[in-house]
Design an enzyme around this catalytic site. Structure first.
Site, short mmCIF file in Angstrom:
data_model
loop_
_atom_site.label_atom_id
_atom_site.label_comp_id
_atom_site.label_asym_id
_atom_site.label_seq_id
_atom_site.Cartn_x
_atom_site.Cartn_y
_atom_site.Cartn_z
N SER A 64 1.01 -1.18 -0.22
CA SER A 64 -0.02 0.01 0.03
C SER A 64 0.69 1.11 0.03
CB SER A 64 -0.91 0.14 1.02
OG SER A 64 -1.80 -1.08 1.45
N1 SAH Z 1 -0.35 -4.87 4.15
C1 SAH Z 1 0.51 -5.09 2.99
C2 SAH Z 1 -0.35 -4.90 1.85
C3 SAH Z 1 -1.81 -5.52 1.73
S1 SAH Z 1 -2.68 -5.73 0.16
C4 SAH Z 1 1.76 -4.80 2.86
O1 SAH Z 1 2.24 -3.86 3.63
O2 SAH Z 1 2.49 -5.24 1.88
C5 SAH Z 1 -3.71 -6.75 0.42
C6 SAH Z 1 -3.45 -8.23 0.92
O3 SAH Z 1 -4.56 -8.66 1.51
C7 SAH Z 1 -2.82 -8.88 -0.27
O4 SAH Z 1 -1.67 -9.53 -0.05
C8 SAH Z 1 -3.93 -10.20 -0.38
O5 SAH Z 1 -3.44 -11.25 -0.71
C9 SAH Z 1 -4.48 -10.13 0.91
N2 SAH Z 1 -5.73 -10.58 1.40
C10 SAH Z 1 -6.86 -10.85 0.36
N3 SAH Z 1 -7.81 -11.40 0.96
C11 SAH Z 1 -7.43 -11.73 2.17
C12 SAH Z 1 -7.77 -12.55 3.33
N4 SAH Z 1 -9.36 -12.96 3.18
N5 SAH Z 1 -7.26 -12.77 4.24
C13 SAH Z 1 -5.96 -12.48 4.56
N6 SAH Z 1 -5.19 -11.82 3.56
C14 SAH Z 1 -6.24 -11.43 2.28
#
Ligand code: SAH
Length: 210
Positions: free
Chosen positions: A56
Protein backbone atom coordinates in the site's frame (compact mmCIF):
# COMPACT_ATOMS: atom_id res chain seq x y z
CA UNK A 1 10.94 9.52 -9.49
CA UNK A 2 13.56 8.47 -7.01
CA UNK A 3 13.15 9.59 -3.44
CA UNK A 4 14.73 8.69 -0.14
CA UNK A 5 13.37 7.44 3.16
CA UNK A 6 14.24 10.78 4.78
CA UNK A 7 12.19 12.63 2.17
CA UNK A 8 9.20 10.29 2.62
CA UNK A 9 9.38 10.74 6.39
CA UNK A 10 9.50 14.52 5.95
CA UNK A 11 6.34 14.42 3.79
CA UNK A 12 4.49 12.16 6.21
CA UNK A 13 5.46 14.31 9.19
CA UNK A 14 3.38 17.18 7.78
CA UNK A 15 0.17 15.18 8.16
CA UNK A 16 0.71 12.44 10.73
CA UNK A 17 1.71 12.19 14.40
CA UNK A 18 5.28 11.57 15.41
CA UNK A 19 4.76 8.07 16.85
CA UNK A 20 3.48 6.89 13.43
CA UNK A 21 6.10 8.72 11.35
CA UNK A 22 8.89 7.31 13.50
CA UNK A 23 7.91 3.78 12.42
CA UNK A 24 8.42 4.78 8.78
CA UNK A 25 11.98 5.89 9.60
CA UNK A 26 12.66 2.57 11.29
CA UNK A 27 11.46 0.11 8.61
CA UNK A 28 13.44 -0.28 5.35
CA UNK A 29 10.63 -0.35 2.73
CA UNK A 30 13.15 -1.19 0.00
CA UNK A 31 13.48 -4.67 1.50
CA UNK A 32 9.72 -5.27 1.16
CA UNK A 33 9.26 -4.33 -2.50
CA UNK A 34 10.32 -6.49 -5.47
CA UNK A 35 13.91 -5.73 -6.61
CA UNK A 36 12.73 -4.19 -9.91
CA UNK A 37 10.79 -1.50 -8.00
CA UNK A 38 13.43 -0.78 -5.39
CA UNK A 39 14.29 2.65 -6.76
CA UNK A 40 10.67 3.68 -6.13
CA UNK A 41 10.57 2.28 -2.60
CA UNK A 42 10.29 5.73 -1.00
CA UNK A 43 7.90 7.34 -3.43
CA UNK A 44 4.49 7.85 -1.79
CA UNK A 45 2.76 5.33 -4.03
CA UNK A 46 1.47 1.76 -3.92
CA UNK A 47 3.72 -0.80 -5.65
CA UNK A 48 3.06 -4.28 -7.05
CA UNK A 49 4.14 -7.23 -4.94
CA UNK A 50 3.21 -10.55 -6.55
CA UNK A 51 0.19 -12.44 -7.80
CA UNK A 52 -1.69 -9.21 -8.58
CA UNK A 53 -1.33 -7.87 -5.02
CA UNK A 54 0.13 -4.57 -3.84
CA UNK A 55 2.13 -2.98 -1.06
CA UNK A 56 0.00 0.00 0.00
CA UNK A 57 0.78 3.70 -0.38
CA UNK A 58 2.75 5.00 2.64
CA UNK A 59 0.44 7.97 3.33
CA UNK A 60 -2.61 5.67 3.25
CA UNK A 61 -0.91 3.27 5.67
CA UNK A 62 0.01 6.23 7.90
CA UNK A 63 -3.63 7.35 7.95
CA UNK A 64 -4.77 3.84 8.91
CA UNK A 65 -2.20 3.46 11.69
CA UNK A 66 -3.13 6.93 12.98
CA UNK A 67 -6.88 6.16 12.95
CA UNK A 68 -6.13 2.90 14.79
CA UNK A 69 -4.74 4.87 17.76
CA UNK A 70 -1.86 2.46 18.19
CA UNK A 71 0.31 2.76 21.26
CA UNK A 72 2.88 0.65 23.05
CA UNK A 73 1.57 -2.59 24.50
CA UNK A 74 -1.60 -2.94 22.40
CA UNK A 75 -2.28 -6.32 20.78
CA UNK A 76 -2.97 -5.90 17.08
CA UNK A 77 -4.51 -8.29 14.56
CA UNK A 78 -3.70 -7.33 10.98
CA UNK A 79 -5.47 -8.77 7.93
CA UNK A 80 -3.55 -8.77 4.62
CA UNK A 81 0.14 -9.24 5.42
CA UNK A 82 1.23 -8.82 1.78
CA UNK A 83 4.92 -8.02 1.92
CA UNK A 84 4.93 -7.73 5.71
CA UNK A 85 5.68 -3.98 5.59
CA UNK A 86 2.59 -2.83 7.52
CA UNK A 87 3.08 -5.56 10.12
CA UNK A 88 6.63 -4.29 10.72
CA UNK A 89 5.39 -0.68 11.01
CA UNK A 90 2.68 -1.79 13.45
CA UNK A 91 5.21 -3.62 15.61
CA UNK A 92 7.52 -0.58 15.62
CA UNK A 93 4.67 1.40 17.24
CA UNK A 94 3.25 -1.17 19.66
CA UNK A 95 6.37 -3.17 20.53
CA UNK A 96 3.95 -5.97 21.43
CA UNK A 97 3.13 -9.24 19.65
CA UNK A 98 1.37 -8.65 16.30
CA UNK A 99 -0.70 -11.32 14.52
CA UNK A 100 -0.98 -10.87 10.76
CA UNK A 101 -2.99 -13.10 8.39
CA UNK A 102 -2.33 -13.56 4.66
CA UNK A 103 -4.51 -15.51 2.21
CA UNK A 104 -1.98 -16.06 -0.59
CA UNK A 105 0.28 -18.97 0.49
CA UNK A 106 3.27 -17.73 -1.51
CA UNK A 107 3.11 -14.16 -0.17
CA UNK A 108 2.53 -15.56 3.30
CA UNK A 109 5.65 -17.76 3.20
CA UNK A 110 7.76 -14.93 1.81
CA UNK A 111 6.57 -12.39 4.38
CA UNK A 112 7.25 -14.87 7.18
CA UNK A 113 10.82 -15.39 5.94
CA UNK A 114 11.44 -11.69 5.38
CA UNK A 115 10.17 -10.63 8.81
CA UNK A 116 12.20 -13.38 10.47
CA UNK A 117 15.35 -12.32 8.60
CA UNK A 118 14.81 -8.74 9.80
CA UNK A 119 14.49 -9.92 13.40
CA UNK A 120 10.74 -9.32 13.83
CA UNK A 121 10.30 -12.36 16.04
CA UNK A 122 7.19 -11.03 17.75
CA UNK A 123 5.19 -10.91 14.52
CA UNK A 124 3.20 -14.10 13.98
CA UNK A 125 2.42 -14.58 10.26
CA UNK A 126 -0.61 -16.84 9.81
CA UNK A 127 -1.54 -18.26 6.37
CA UNK A 128 -5.31 -18.38 5.92
CA UNK A 129 -8.54 -16.44 5.55
CA UNK A 130 -8.19 -13.30 7.65
CA UNK A 131 -11.95 -12.78 7.59
CA UNK A 132 -12.07 -15.55 10.16
CA UNK A 133 -9.59 -13.69 12.36
CA UNK A 134 -7.25 -15.76 14.50
CA UNK A 135 -9.10 -17.04 17.59
CA UNK A 136 -6.08 -18.61 19.38
CA UNK A 137 -4.66 -15.16 20.20
CA UNK A 138 -7.99 -13.30 20.62
CA UNK A 139 -9.14 -10.89 21.92
CA UNK A 140 -7.31 -8.04 20.21
CA UNK A 141 -7.14 -4.35 21.16
CA UNK A 142 -6.95 -3.25 17.54
CA UNK A 143 -7.78 -4.83 14.17
CA UNK A 144 -6.53 -3.28 10.94
CA UNK A 145 -7.78 -4.68 7.62
CA UNK A 146 -5.49 -3.97 4.67
CA UNK A 147 -7.89 -5.21 1.97
CA UNK A 148 -11.23 -3.81 0.76
CA UNK A 149 -14.31 -5.15 2.56
CA UNK A 150 -18.06 -4.71 1.99
CA UNK A 151 -18.43 -4.61 5.79
CA UNK A 152 -16.44 -5.67 8.86
CA UNK A 153 -16.46 -9.50 9.00
CA UNK A 154 -18.42 -10.74 12.01
CA UNK A 155 -15.62 -12.97 13.43
CA UNK A 156 -13.36 -9.92 13.61
CA UNK A 157 -15.93 -7.92 15.57
CA UNK A 158 -16.19 -10.86 17.96
CA UNK A 159 -12.42 -11.07 18.45
CA UNK A 160 -12.09 -7.38 19.41
CA UNK A 161 -12.11 -6.23 23.04
CA UNK A 162 -14.87 -3.89 24.14
CA UNK A 163 -13.52 -0.37 23.63
CA UNK A 164 -11.24 -1.72 20.85
CA UNK A 165 -10.83 -0.12 17.42
CA UNK A 166 -11.16 -1.55 13.88
CA UNK A 167 -9.85 0.35 10.84
CA UNK A 168 -10.65 -0.82 7.31
CA UNK A 169 -11.26 0.33 3.73
CA UNK A 170 -15.02 -0.24 3.45
CA UNK A 171 -17.04 0.08 0.24
CA UNK A 172 -17.23 -1.63 -3.14
CA UNK A 173 -14.59 -3.66 -4.96
CA UNK A 174 -13.53 -0.56 -6.87
CA UNK A 175 -13.50 2.20 -4.27
CA UNK A 176 -13.65 2.46 -0.52
CA UNK A 177 -13.47 4.91 2.38
CA UNK A 178 -11.16 4.38 5.34
CA UNK A 179 -13.49 3.79 8.27
CA UNK A 180 -12.87 3.61 11.99
CA UNK A 181 -15.16 1.68 14.34
CA UNK A 182 -15.15 1.36 18.12
CA UNK A 183 -16.72 -1.63 19.85
CA UNK A 184 -19.24 -0.48 22.43
CA UNK A 185 -21.39 -2.89 24.44
CA UNK A 186 -20.57 -5.67 22.00
CA UNK A 187 -21.49 -3.68 18.85
CA UNK A 188 -19.25 -1.94 16.32
CA UNK A 189 -20.04 1.77 16.07
CA UNK A 190 -18.76 3.81 13.10
CA UNK A 191 -16.95 6.81 14.60
CA UNK A 192 -14.99 8.30 11.74
CA UNK A 193 -14.69 8.28 7.97
CA UNK A 194 -11.28 9.14 6.48
CA UNK A 195 -9.92 9.34 2.93
CA UNK A 196 -11.28 7.64 -0.19
CA UNK A 197 -8.95 4.79 -1.16
CA UNK A 198 -8.60 1.87 -3.56
CA UNK A 199 -7.47 -1.43 -2.03
CA UNK A 200 -7.36 -4.92 -3.50
CA UNK A 201 -10.47 -6.83 -2.42
CA UNK A 202 -10.53 -9.18 0.54
CA UNK A 203 -10.84 -12.76 -0.68
CA UNK A 204 -12.39 -15.72 1.05
CA UNK A 205 -15.66 -16.09 2.87
CA UNK A 206 -16.16 -12.42 3.85
CA UNK A 207 -15.09 -10.84 0.56
CA UNK A 208 -17.27 -9.50 -2.26
CA UNK A 209 -19.67 -11.92 -3.89
CA UNK A 210 -19.11 -12.12 -7.63
N1 SAH B 1 -0.27 -4.68 4.10
C1 SAH B 1 0.37 -5.21 2.94
C2 SAH B 1 -0.39 -4.94 1.67
C3 SAH B 1 -1.75 -5.45 1.68
S1 SAH B 1 -2.48 -5.69 0.08
C4 SAH B 1 1.80 -4.73 2.81
O1 SAH B 1 2.26 -3.98 3.65
O2 SAH B 1 2.49 -5.15 1.86
C5 SAH B 1 -3.78 -6.76 0.57
C6 SAH B 1 -3.34 -8.15 0.94
O3 SAH B 1 -4.48 -8.82 1.48
C7 SAH B 1 -2.86 -8.99 -0.24
O4 SAH B 1 -1.59 -9.50 0.04
C8 SAH B 1 -3.91 -10.11 -0.31
O5 SAH B 1 -3.37 -11.36 -0.73
C9 SAH B 1 -4.40 -10.17 1.12
N2 SAH B 1 -5.73 -10.77 1.32
C10 SAH B 1 -6.80 -10.76 0.49
N3 SAH B 1 -7.82 -11.43 1.04
C11 SAH B 1 -7.40 -11.88 2.25
C12 SAH B 1 -8.00 -12.66 3.30
N4 SAH B 1 -9.25 -13.08 3.23
N5 SAH B 1 -7.23 -12.94 4.38
C13 SAH B 1 -5.95 -12.51 4.49
N6 SAH B 1 -5.34 -11.78 3.53
C14 SAH B 1 -6.05 -11.46 2.44
Amino acid sequence: MKSSRVELVRILSRRFPEHVVRAFSAVPRELFVPPEYREYAYADTALPTKNGQTISQPSVIAEMLTLAELRPGLRVLEIGTGSGYTAALTYEITRAPVVTVEYDPELCAEARERLKALGYNEILVVCGDGGEGYPPRAPYDRIVIHAAVPEIPEPLAEQLVDGGVVVAPVGSEHSQILEKYIKKNGELVLVRRGSPVVFVPLRGRYGFKF
